[in-house]
Design a protein around this motif. Sequence first.
Motif, short mmCIF file in Angstrom:
data_model
loop_
_atom_site.label_atom_id
_atom_site.label_comp_id
_atom_site.label_asym_id
_atom_site.label_seq_id
_atom_site.Cartn_x
_atom_site.Cartn_y
_atom_site.Cartn_z
N ARG A 10 -11.77 12.04 30.27
CA ARG A 10 -11.01 12.90 31.18
C ARG A 10 -9.52 12.59 31.03
O ARG A 10 -9.13 11.44 30.99
CB ARG A 10 -11.42 12.66 32.62
N PHE A 11 -8.73 13.66 30.98
CA PHE A 11 -7.29 13.52 30.88
C PHE A 11 -6.62 14.38 31.94
O PHE A 11 -7.09 15.46 32.27
CB PHE A 11 -6.79 13.94 29.49
N ASN A 12 -5.49 13.91 32.43
CA ASN A 12 -4.70 14.61 33.42
C ASN A 12 -3.61 15.40 32.70
O ASN A 12 -2.88 14.85 31.87
CB ASN A 12 -4.07 13.60 34.39
N THR A 13 -3.48 16.68 33.03
CA THR A 13 -2.48 17.51 32.36
C THR A 13 -1.14 17.53 33.08
O THR A 13 -0.16 18.04 32.53
CB THR A 13 -2.98 18.97 32.24
N ASP A 14 -1.05 16.96 34.28
CA ASP A 14 0.18 17.02 35.06
C ASP A 14 1.36 16.34 34.36
O ASP A 14 2.51 16.74 34.55
CB ASP A 14 -0.01 16.38 36.44
N ASP A 15 1.10 15.35 33.56
CA ASP A 15 2.16 14.58 32.92
C ASP A 15 2.50 15.06 31.51
O ASP A 15 3.32 14.45 30.83
CB ASP A 15 1.79 13.10 32.87
N LEU A 16 1.88 16.15 31.07
CA LEU A 16 2.12 16.63 29.71
C LEU A 16 3.37 17.50 29.64
O LEU A 16 3.71 18.20 30.58
CB LEU A 16 0.92 17.46 29.22
N SER A 17 4.01 17.46 28.49
CA SER A 17 5.17 18.33 28.26
C SER A 17 4.67 19.77 28.12
O SER A 17 3.47 20.03 27.96
CB SER A 17 5.89 17.91 26.98
N GLU A 18 5.59 20.70 28.12
CA GLU A 18 5.25 22.13 27.96
C GLU A 18 4.51 22.37 26.63
O GLU A 18 3.52 23.09 26.58
CB GLU A 18 6.53 22.95 28.01
N VAL A 19 4.99 21.74 25.58
CA VAL A 19 4.38 21.90 24.26
C VAL A 19 2.97 21.31 24.24
O VAL A 19 2.02 21.93 23.75
CB VAL A 19 5.25 21.25 23.16
N ASP A 20 2.82 20.12 24.82
CA ASP A 20 1.51 19.48 24.84
C ASP A 20 0.54 20.25 25.72
O ASP A 20 -0.66 20.35 25.42
CB ASP A 20 1.63 18.03 25.32
N LEU A 21 1.05 20.80 26.81
CA LEU A 21 0.21 21.61 27.69
C LEU A 21 -0.24 22.87 26.95
O LEU A 21 -1.40 23.28 27.04
CB LEU A 21 0.97 21.98 28.96
N GLY A 122 -7.47 18.96 18.82
CA GLY A 122 -7.99 17.76 19.48
C GLY A 122 -7.17 16.52 19.13
O GLY A 122 -6.84 15.71 20.01
N GLN A 123 -6.80 16.39 17.87
CA GLN A 123 -5.98 15.25 17.46
C GLN A 123 -4.60 15.31 18.10
O GLN A 123 -4.07 14.29 18.56
CB GLN A 123 -5.86 15.20 15.93
N ALA A 124 -4.02 16.51 18.16
CA ALA A 124 -2.70 16.67 18.76
C ALA A 124 -2.72 16.36 20.25
O ALA A 124 -1.84 15.67 20.78
CB ALA A 124 -2.16 18.07 18.51
N VAL A 125 -3.75 16.85 20.94
CA VAL A 125 -3.87 16.60 22.38
C VAL A 125 -4.12 15.12 22.65
O VAL A 125 -3.50 14.52 23.51
CB VAL A 125 -5.00 17.47 23.00
N LYS A 126 -4.99 14.53 21.86
CA LYS A 126 -5.28 13.10 22.02
C LYS A 126 -4.03 12.27 21.81
O LYS A 126 -3.76 11.33 22.56
CB LYS A 126 -6.39 12.71 21.03
N SER A 127 -3.27 12.62 20.79
CA SER A 127 -2.03 11.91 20.52
C SER A 127 -1.05 12.06 21.69
O SER A 127 -0.37 11.12 22.08
CB SER A 127 -1.40 12.45 19.24
N ALA A 128 -1.01 13.26 22.28
CA ALA A 128 -0.10 13.52 23.40
C ALA A 128 -0.48 12.73 24.64
O ALA A 128 0.38 12.18 25.31
CB ALA A 128 -0.06 15.01 23.72
N VAL A 129 -1.78 12.65 24.94
CA VAL A 129 -2.19 11.99 26.18
C VAL A 129 -2.30 10.46 26.03
O VAL A 129 -2.17 9.75 27.00
CB VAL A 129 -3.52 12.57 26.73
N LEU A 130 -2.51 10.02 24.80
CA LEU A 130 -2.64 8.57 24.59
C LEU A 130 -1.32 7.94 24.17
O LEU A 130 -1.18 6.73 24.18
CB LEU A 130 -3.72 8.27 23.55
N GLY A 131 -0.40 8.80 23.77
CA GLY A 131 0.93 8.31 23.39
C GLY A 131 0.96 7.93 22.01
O GLY A 131 1.16 7.49 21.12
#
Length: 131
Positions: A10-21, A122-131
């Motif tokens: 589970r990942f929270n989208t509140d902290d994502l940038s516009e591009v990552d969202l 999936g890789q891009a989102v994972k990279s965004a949420v995991l840093g």
Amino acid sequence: MSEFILEGQRFNTDDLSEVDLSTTVAYRYTEKEVGRLKRRIGMFSTARNAYVVRLSALLPEPVDEAQLSEAKVIRVNNRAYPIASLSQDALNHFSSVKECDKHIQRLDVDLAIAETALMGYGQAVKSAVLG
């Protein structure tokens, strides 16, 4: 707080940038598209199987291929049948089987593309949420 699940996490989208969202939205869309394509392949496969069953009941006895010209033969389950010996109903079912095969082939290509896109998102989102 908005959440999404990726690879069981589970990942929270509140902290994502516009591009990552936006990438997350694309991931979700593509995930649904993969499911839709799989259902369509299943639908065409079911229809194909029904046509084959009906066609099989309409076919005459197969003939020895050595006696036939290639241009005047259709093949079903590796057996040759002279086109002239088939009823219009059998020819229609044979045509429907071939049409279903074309749809399934196109959908298989679309599915492969969608699954590749899903991996990329999936890789891009994972990279965004995991840093």
